[in-house]
Write a protein that holds these residues in place. Structure first.
Motif, PDB file in Angstrom:
ATOM      1  N   SER A  20     -40.250 -29.672  -4.657  1.00 47.38           N
ATOM      2  CA  SER A  20     -40.765 -29.494  -6.020  1.00 47.38           C
ATOM      3  C   SER A  20     -39.955 -28.394  -6.689  1.00 47.38           C
ATOM      4  O   SER A  20     -39.618 -27.399  -6.043  1.00 47.38           O
ATOM      5  N   PHE A  21     -39.673 -28.575  -7.986  1.00 44.94           N
ATOM      6  CA  PHE A  21     -38.901 -27.565  -8.730  1.00 44.94           C
ATOM      7  C   PHE A  21     -39.663 -27.169  -9.980  1.00 44.94           C
ATOM      8  O   PHE A  21     -40.046 -28.042 -10.774  1.00 44.94           O
ATOM      9  N   GLU A  22     -39.865 -25.889 -10.203  1.00 41.99           N
ATOM     10  CA  GLU A  22     -40.520 -25.406 -11.417  1.00 41.99           C
ATOM     11  C   GLU A  22     -39.436 -25.011 -12.403  1.00 41.99           C
ATOM     12  O   GLU A  22     -38.714 -24.023 -12.193  1.00 41.99           O
ATOM     13  N   CYS A  23     -39.293 -25.782 -13.485  1.00 39.97           N
ATOM     14  CA  CYS A  23     -38.237 -25.551 -14.484  1.00 39.97           C
ATOM     15  C   CYS A  23     -38.849 -25.408 -15.870  1.00 39.97           C
ATOM     16  O   CYS A  23     -38.285 -25.893 -16.858  1.00 39.97           O
ATOM     17  N   ILE A  24     -40.007 -24.784 -15.944  1.00 41.80           N
ATOM     18  CA  ILE A  24     -40.679 -24.580 -17.233  1.00 41.80           C
ATOM     19  C   ILE A  24     -40.718 -23.090 -17.574  1.00 41.80           C
ATOM     20  O   ILE A  24     -40.433 -22.686 -18.698  1.00 41.80           O
ATOM     21  N   GLY A  25     -41.069 -22.290 -16.579  1.00 47.05           N
ATOM     22  CA  GLY A  25     -41.269 -20.867 -16.856  1.00 47.05           C
ATOM     23  C   GLY A  25     -42.748 -20.603 -17.062  1.00 47.05           C
ATOM     24  O   GLY A  25     -43.151 -19.887 -17.969  1.00 47.05           O
ATOM     25  N   CYS A  68     -46.035 -30.587  -3.253  1.00 43.85           N
ATOM     26  CA  CYS A  68     -45.114 -30.921  -2.164  1.00 43.85           C
ATOM     27  C   CYS A  68     -45.900 -31.131  -0.865  1.00 43.85           C
ATOM     28  O   CYS A  68     -47.067 -30.780  -0.756  1.00 43.85           O
ATOM     29  N   CYS A  69     -45.261 -31.766   0.094  1.00 47.68           N
ATOM     30  CA  CYS A  69     -45.983 -32.233   1.276  1.00 47.68           C
ATOM     31  C   CYS A  69     -46.177 -31.130   2.311  1.00 47.68           C
ATOM     32  O   CYS A  69     -45.480 -30.115   2.298  1.00 47.68           O
ATOM     33  N   ASP A  70     -47.127 -31.331   3.183  1.00 52.23           N
ATOM     34  CA  ASP A  70     -47.338 -30.429   4.316  1.00 52.23           C
ATOM     35  C   ASP A  70     -46.118 -30.508   5.244  1.00 52.23           C
ATOM     36  O   ASP A  70     -45.357 -31.470   5.204  1.00 52.23           O
ATOM     37  N   ALA A  72     -50.466 -17.556  -8.185  1.00 50.99           N
ATOM     38  CA  ALA A  72     -51.664 -17.726  -7.359  1.00 50.99           C
ATOM     39  C   ALA A  72     -51.466 -18.912  -6.422  1.00 50.99           C
ATOM     40  O   ALA A  72     -50.898 -19.923  -6.801  1.00 50.99           O
ATOM     41  N   SER A  73     -51.917 -18.745  -5.185  1.00 52.25           N
ATOM     42  CA  SER A  73     -51.890 -19.871  -4.268  1.00 52.25           C
ATOM     43  C   SER A  73     -52.904 -19.631  -3.165  1.00 52.25           C
ATOM     44  O   SER A  73     -53.096 -18.496  -2.732  1.00 52.25           O
ATOM     45  N   HIS A  74     -53.535 -20.683  -2.718  1.00 52.11           N
ATOM     46  CA  HIS A  74     -54.402 -20.572  -1.554  1.00 52.11           C
ATOM     47  C   HIS A  74     -53.507 -20.499  -0.329  1.00 52.11           C
ATOM     48  O   HIS A  74     -52.513 -21.224  -0.236  1.00 52.11           O
ATOM     49  N   TYR A  75     -53.853 -19.611   0.620  1.00 53.87           N
ATOM     50  CA  TYR A  75     -52.962 -19.438   1.777  1.00 53.87           C
ATOM     51  C   TYR A  75     -52.838 -20.696   2.618  1.00 53.87           C
ATOM     52  O   TYR A  75     -51.902 -20.847   3.396  1.00 53.87           O
ATOM     53  N   SER A  76     -53.780 -21.641   2.437  1.00 47.34           N
ATOM     54  CA  SER A  76     -53.695 -22.869   3.235  1.00 47.34           C
ATOM     55  C   SER A  76     -52.390 -23.623   2.979  1.00 47.34           C
ATOM     56  O   SER A  76     -51.906 -24.355   3.838  1.00 47.34           O
ATOM     57  N   GLY A  84     -47.564 -25.208   6.337  1.00 48.38           N
ATOM     58  CA  GLY A  84     -46.116 -25.283   6.532  1.00 48.38           C
ATOM     59  C   GLY A  84     -45.259 -25.373   5.286  1.00 48.38           C
ATOM     60  O   GLY A  84     -44.049 -25.593   5.383  1.00 48.38           O
ATOM     61  N   LYS A  85     -45.870 -25.209   4.113  1.00 48.37           N
ATOM     62  CA  LYS A  85     -45.060 -25.285   2.892  1.00 48.37           C
ATOM     63  C   LYS A  85     -44.276 -23.992   2.682  1.00 48.37           C
ATOM     64  O   LYS A  85     -44.665 -22.941   3.184  1.00 48.37           O
ATOM     65  N   THR A  86     -43.194 -24.107   1.913  1.00 46.85           N
ATOM     66  CA  THR A  86     -42.369 -22.939   1.604  1.00 46.85           C
ATOM     67  C   THR A  86     -42.246 -22.787   0.095  1.00 46.85           C
ATOM     68  O   THR A  86     -42.055 -23.780  -0.614  1.00 46.85           O
TER      69      THR A  86
END
Ligand code: APR
Ligand code: ZN
Length: 372
Positions: free
Chosen positions: A263-268, A280-282, A300-304, A309-311
């Motif tokens: 996944s790519f964030e290209c908005i800002g 994106c996938c596990d 913000a992100s949930h640690y799960s 295994g996501k990066t």
């Protein structure tokens, strides 16, 4: 000897946040040690110029950082450039001697990295003035001026054959997108990719993904006018979040069979970083950020997400070391291995630069090239 003098020329000066630029006669001082003075030939407007012009407090200022030009004079100690050399300016330099420049893992030069205070790296001073009043720089480039002074480490010599009115795009947006796909994510053949934001940066990621043989390239944008253009850069599926009653990450997971490889964030938009991570996938899902947010800098992100295994990976200028890597990217363009011209939707004369700001704010362009 030829001692460079002060040059008086035209520049588009920003006096206040969000207010039209004003054409002024500016004085450009001679290049100081290790600096070069460049006659700007073309500069394209990038979203980051607009973000800084809308939200920062350093004025008066000369914006512009995506540019090409010809060396007019060189300061003491410059051996790499002579008058007449064709160059791309870069907003993040390469000193070639710091720990990061020596490492293969980084393009974060510690000496000539992103300059945020509106001054030159070497002496924290400015090289522009209007009626005796100093005018600040932007990213140590300031290409919205007929002449500018940059550190010799923030310019890249390019082939005299390369068209300066096209390759200026390689000094920021297009290179950043291609590099994020190739260097940062290192997309492999057959991958499924989602790109949030289909401006020049996002579509350059799409081009990079297509050239790596991605099998599905999903583009997410709230502006449906972006779709036609996106197709020519390899986007296979277009999603407008406003057309769904469920979160867009759910739609992406469904059409990608459980989440994308990249996944790519290209908005800002930091909220979209969270969405990108959720899309994106596990296991091996990788989210790369390219956007520069104007507000809400926290993510913000949930640690799960990480337990599964996501990066999440950041990037600046697509991981390219500007001096070492840009000439080969220019050659790829000359050999027609990458598309650049297709990103140019408008060409405008220098005095119409405010039109470019309007076009970009209204979502009506990819890149406007300003001809000096
Ligand atoms: N959801 C989906 N798409 C969005 C949203 C949103 N909430 N908000 C904006 N967009 C889309 C716009 O419609 C536009 O097509 O994101 C795209 C952004 O493209 P540009 O404005 O052309 O910007 P670009 O030059 O490509 O830069 C993108 O990278 O370098 C950074 O500072 C730059 O943060 C910016 C990003
Ligand atoms: Zn360095």
């Amino acid at each position: 000897i030829d001692q460079p003098n002060v040059i008086t020329c035209k520049a588009m000066v920003a006096w206040e946040a969000g207010k039209d630029l004003v054409m002024e006669e500016v004085e450009v001082s001679p290049p100081q040690p290790l600096e070069i003075r460049v006659k700007v030939i073309c500069t394209s407007l990038c979203r980051t110029d607009i973000t800084a012009w809308e939200s920062q407090a350093i004025f008066p200022r000369i914006f512009g950082h995506e540019a090409s030009g010809i060396v007019e004079s060189v300061g003491e100690g410059v051996t790499e450039f002579v008058k007449g050399d064709h160059v791309l300016t870069v907003f993040t330099g390469e000193c070639k001697t710091c720990k990061h420049c020596e490492s293969k893992k980084s393009n974060m030069c510690q000496v000539l990295g992103l300059e945020r205070r509106g001054v030159m790296h070497s002496d924290q001073g400015t090289r522009f003035s209007v009626k005796g009043k100093p005018v600040y720089h932007y990213c140590a480039v300031s290409s919205f001026s007929e002449y500018t002074v940059v550190h010799s480490g923030c310019a890249v010599k390019v082939s005299q054959q390369a068209p300066l009115e096209k390759i200026c795009l390689l000094s920021c947006g297009v290179a950043a997108g291609l590099g994020a796909a190739w260097n940062v994510a290192d997309i492999s053949k057959g991958s499924i990719v989602v790109i949030f934001g289909l401006g020049t940066v996002g579509l350059a990621v799409a081009q990079g993904a297509k050239l790596r043989g991605a099998s599905q390239i999903i583009g997410v944008d709230i502006n449906p006018e972006k779709y036609e253009k996106a197709k020519c850069f390899g986007v296979t599926d277009f999603l407008n979040p406003n057309e769904y009653n469920e979160p867009i990450q759910q739609v992406i997971k469904r059409i990608s069979g459980g989440g994308t490889d990249y996944s790519f964030e290209c908005i800002g938009n930091t909220g979209m970083v969270t969405t990108a991570l959720q899309s994106c996938c596990d296991g091996w899902g990788l989210t790369v950020t390219l956007g520069v947010p104007k507000t809400n800098p926290e993510i913000a992100s949930h640690y799960s997400a990480f337990l599964s295994g996501k990066t999440l990976k950041g990037s600046l200028f697509g991981g390219w070391k500007p001096k070492s890597d840009l000439p080969s990217l220019v050659n790829k363009y000359m050999n027609r291995e990458i598309q650049v011209d297709e990103f140019i939707t408008h060409n405008l004369p220098f005095e119409d630069i405010n039109k470019a700001f309007t076009l970009m704010r209204e979502g009506k362009c990819l890149r406007c090239v300003i001809h000096m």
